[in-house]
Every structure is written in C-alpha cells, then in structure tokens.
Design a protein around this motif. Sequence first.
Motif, PDB file in Angstrom:
ATOM      1  N   LEU A 176       0.705  -1.319   0.278  1.00 36.03           N
ATOM      2  CA  LEU A 176      -0.424  -0.446   0.390  1.00 36.03           C
ATOM      3  C   LEU A 176       0.835   1.327   0.227  1.00 36.03           C
ATOM      4  O   LEU A 176       0.631   2.228  -0.316  1.00 36.03           O
ATOM      5  CB  LEU A 176      -1.119  -0.072   1.094  1.00 36.03           C
ATOM      6  N   GLY A 177       2.351   1.055   0.664  1.00 37.29           N
ATOM      7  CA  GLY A 177       2.953   2.253   0.059  1.00 37.29           C
ATOM      8  C   GLY A 177       2.951   2.597   1.611  1.00 37.29           C
ATOM      9  O   GLY A 177       2.145   3.050   2.820  1.00 37.29           O
ATOM     10  N   SER A 178       3.555   4.123   1.565  1.00 33.96           N
ATOM     11  CA  SER A 178       4.015   5.185   2.540  1.00 33.96           C
ATOM     12  C   SER A 178       3.625   6.269   2.358  1.00 33.96           C
ATOM     13  O   SER A 178       4.271   7.128   3.067  1.00 33.96           O
ATOM     14  CB  SER A 178       4.687   4.220   4.168  1.00 33.96           C
ATOM     15  N   LEU A 179       2.798   6.748   1.658  1.00 31.29           N
ATOM     16  CA  LEU A 179       2.479   8.077   1.444  1.00 31.29           C
ATOM     17  C   LEU A 179       1.666   8.969   2.848  1.00 31.29           C
ATOM     18  O   LEU A 179       0.706   8.235   2.694  1.00 31.29           O
ATOM     19  CB  LEU A 179       1.730   7.840  -0.292  1.00 31.29           C
ATOM     20  N   PRO A 180       1.714   9.968   2.130  1.00 30.54           N
ATOM     21  CA  PRO A 180       1.511  10.918   4.324  1.00 30.54           C
ATOM     22  C   PRO A 180       0.585  11.073   3.307  1.00 30.54           C
ATOM     23  O   PRO A 180      -0.331  11.268   2.174  1.00 30.54           O
ATOM     24  CB  PRO A 180       1.922  11.977   3.974  1.00 30.54           C
ATOM     25  N   HIS A 181      -1.020  11.800   4.289  1.00 30.00           N
ATOM     26  CA  HIS A 181      -2.622  12.540   3.349  1.00 30.00           C
ATOM     27  C   HIS A 181      -3.328  11.401   3.155  1.00 30.00           C
ATOM     28  O   HIS A 181      -3.742  12.410   1.749  1.00 30.00           O
ATOM     29  CB  HIS A 181      -1.463  13.687   3.151  1.00 30.00           C
ATOM     30  N   LEU A 182      -3.070  10.145   3.008  1.00 31.16           N
ATOM     31  CA  LEU A 182      -4.092   9.515   1.633  1.00 31.16           C
ATOM     32  C   LEU A 182      -5.488   9.165   2.580  1.00 31.16           C
ATOM     33  O   LEU A 182      -5.546   8.789   3.523  1.00 31.16           O
ATOM     34  CB  LEU A 182      -3.782   8.339   1.553  1.00 31.16           C
ATOM     35  N   LYS A 183      -6.706   9.725   1.605  1.00 36.19           N
ATOM     36  CA  LYS A 183      -7.479   8.367   1.948  1.00 36.19           C
ATOM     37  C   LYS A 183      -7.511   7.210   1.522  1.00 36.19           C
ATOM     38  O   LYS A 183      -7.465   7.030   0.011  1.00 36.19           O
ATOM     39  CB  LYS A 183      -8.797   9.561   1.757  1.00 36.19           C
ATOM     40  N   VAL A 184      -8.554   6.422   2.742  1.00 30.60           N
ATOM     41  CA  VAL A 184      -8.323   4.979   2.305  1.00 30.60           C
ATOM     42  C   VAL A 184      -9.509   4.392   2.824  1.00 30.60           C
ATOM     43  O   VAL A 184     -10.114   4.740   3.333  1.00 30.60           O
ATOM     44  CB  VAL A 184      -7.138   3.882   3.247  1.00 30.60           C
ATOM     45  N   LEU A 185      -9.880   3.374   2.041  1.00 31.93           N
ATOM     46  CA  LEU A 185     -11.476   2.797   1.812  1.00 31.93           C
ATOM     47  C   LEU A 185     -10.971   1.231   1.584  1.00 31.93           C
ATOM     48  O   LEU A 185     -11.019   0.970   1.004  1.00 31.93           O
ATOM     49  CB  LEU A 185     -12.310   2.896   0.685  1.00 31.93           C
ATOM     50  N   GLU A 186     -11.342   0.173   2.904  1.00 35.02           N
ATOM     51  CA  GLU A 186     -11.389  -0.727   2.469  1.00 35.02           C
ATOM     52  C   GLU A 186     -13.230  -1.953   2.283  1.00 35.02           C
ATOM     53  O   GLU A 186     -13.619  -1.188   3.741  1.00 35.02           O
ATOM     54  CB  GLU A 186     -10.813  -1.561   4.252  1.00 35.02           C
ATOM     55  N   LEU A 187     -13.429  -2.626   1.983  1.00 38.75           N
ATOM     56  CA  LEU A 187     -14.649  -2.935   1.201  1.00 38.75           C
ATOM     57  C   LEU A 187     -14.298  -3.986   2.042  1.00 38.75           C
ATOM     58  O   LEU A 187     -13.203  -5.127   1.987  1.00 38.75           O
ATOM     59  CB  LEU A 187     -15.390  -2.256   0.147  1.00 38.75           C
ATOM     60  N   GLY A 188     -15.606  -5.038   2.763  1.00 38.21           N
ATOM     61  CA  GLY A 188     -15.371  -5.936   3.653  1.00 38.21           C
ATOM     62  C   GLY A 188     -14.777  -5.745   4.552  1.00 38.21           C
ATOM     63  O   GLY A 188     -13.788  -7.463   4.265  1.00 38.21           O
TER      64      GLY A 188
END
Length: 407
Positions: A176-188
């Motif tokens: 997934l990496g480690s870039l800052p200030h990301l918006k992340v969504l996990e489904l299920g």
Amino acid sequence: MKPEEHHYVTTGQLAQRTGMTLRTLRYYDKIGLLKPSQYDHSVRLYSKEDVARLQKIQMLKFIGLSLDEIRQFIQDDSTPEQDLGSSLKMQKEIIQYKIAQMQYVSKAIEEALGMVDEQGQEVDWEGLVDMMQTIHKEKDWSEQYHNAVRLQARIRLYDQFSWNKIGWHPWFFEHLGSLPHLKVLELGCGDAALWRRNANLIPETWSITLTDLSAGMLEQARMSLGANSERFKFLVADAQAIPFHDNEFDIVIANHMLYHVLDINRAVSEMHRVLKPDGCVYASTMSTSHLQEIEQLTQAFDPHIQVLDPVMERFQLDNGREILQASFTEIEQIRYEDYMLIDEVQPLIQYMTSTPMNARKILVGEKLDQFTTYLRGKIAEQGSLYITKDSGFFLARKMQEDKEKYL
C-alpha cells in the motif's frame, strides 16, 4: 495406583477447584459431554485434558449454547485439548463477536429509546419491527462458534507449514505504500485483521474508512483494533453501492472479498467511481491452483469429497484482470510467493474438515479412519506433501483514459 501420581483429580477435587457442583459433573458424565479419562473402581478420574474440555464447555454455556449444541461442538472440534493456546484464542475471538453483537443491539435499543422520548408513550410499531430485525439479522452464535473453530484449523495449518514466514497481511500492507495524507477505503473489512496486524506501520496522516455489510462485524472490527479504533471510521456499506462521492479516495481495498459480491462488475465500477484520479484499487484473491493438491488428495480417495469452495472462481488471479478491465485500463498483477510442505496428518485433516464443503460430513467414523491411514501412507511414501499456495492481488490505477470506458 494413586490418582495424583498420574495427574488425575477426582470428581470432588475437580468440583472444589472449579466451583462446579458434583451433580453437574456427574450429569455431564451421564450424557457423554464430559467423560472422565479413567475410573478407579467407582471413582471418576479426570485428566488435565478433561479440565481443558470442561473449561471449553463452560465458555460455550456462557455464550448461550444448549448442552446438545455443546456436545456437537465438542465432537466436531478437532483442536487437540493439549493445544490450550489455540483453544483460548478461538474462545476469545468468539467472546469478542458476542460482545460486538450485544453492543450493536444496545445501540438499537438506545435509538428506540430516543424515538420514545421524542414521541412520548406512543408506540412506534415500525421502530419495534426494525429492532427485532436488528436482533435477528446477525449470525446464529452456534454457527459463529463453528466458524471460529474452522478458521483456527486453517490458521494453524498455514502458520505451521507455510514456507513464506512474512505472512499475508504484512506483505499485502507493505504494497500500500506509506505516502502521507491519503484517504483509504476498505470494503468488506471483516474483523480488521489487515489493520490490527500492521497497527504500528499505519501512517499517522492517513484517513481510513472501514466498511462491511454486517454491522456486527464492524463492531468486532472496532473492538479488535482496541485503542487504535479511534483512528478509523466505520460504516455499514455494500460494495455494489458505495455511499461516497465521486473521486473521494486515494486507495480502495477489496481483500479476498470480491468473489462473494453478487454483482462483481457493479462493485468494480463503484470502486472506480469513488477513486480519485491516479488512485488505486488493491483487489486480492487466489488462483485456481491454490491448494489444489488438497482437493486432488481427497478426490483420489473418494471422488465425492469436496474441500475447496468454488465461490473464489468468480474472481481469481486467472480471470480478475478481465473483470477489472471493464472499468480500468492500467492493471498490474502481483503474486505472493508461498507453498506448504505438510508432514503431519491431523493438521491437514482438520483443515479439510474446516471448509464449508462436504468433507466434514463425509469424513467421519470409519471413513475418517480409512482416510487417515491413506494420508499417512502418502506422507510415508513422499516424506511430505507439497501444497501450492497461489494468492496475490491486482493493482488497478484510475487513469484519464478510463473515462470513456467508465462512462
């Protein structure tokens, strides 16, 4: 011989140490729920393994199972009584699910109380019906316990015999990496294992939303994350109708779940929609060769036995790219290198009887004894059994050229 010389305790000693009544212990013996390991004339003698079984019985009673259900579980549970660690971990997990469900029901009651306060004493029949649906919509707890037992069997096999000791969740998270200030969504998201097992590696500036179809499962995810749960948002959501605006997330994760979605193409389209330009979907799955040697072993013994669930074939490493191409143009496949060398019979049988297919119904009694002998012969002949593990994920990036395809 004296009982203490062989680490046995009598019924009276067991009752005194555990707080159980003599009547209860004798009744458990009578109905076959807890038989003592030995008898010294008329004296019941209980071993350490018997005590471990009694603890399991009491836990199952605590979560509300009947004695008939408990007896069935004790018969079905292939976890050795000596493996107390695995047993306690499984019990902790099911208790957490129970707590999560109770918290969910408590919230429903709290909402109903709020409606009563607003409407006075007038009965809100629709609200009461909704509450009853809330209480009954989550899985039956006996089935949930079965699932926990079966999951532990699969985990034990992977942990004990897998070549790749990194583990799936750390490996997947690293990509997934480690870039800052990301918006992340996990489904299920399930029980949030991906985040729990990588809690110390999550960038502080990430905004993470975890979704699942089951509100009870979301409560379990919240509980499993403990103090870290404050870093996450939790939302009941269907991957086929993601309740977010267009171009909202940098990363969307579908970790071994797309093959369960009724309309996979619609879910893929929805993931594309909510991604920002240049955002990425991480969709993991297995290939059709994953664990195929297990299926081949059972088929050679009895063609009627099925171990592997064919549902995964709906979205797997061999057809996933074609499915994703309906919405994405840039797609990369990344595989997790692993395999198993199995030289013990029991963990393998425990895995085979843990899946939702018919193996656990066929491999009983004399048939199970015959199959055990068959597997022992195979291991003696080959030294160990090679089992393919072929999993990975698709990394699909939202590009400008996707626009015409998406529209």
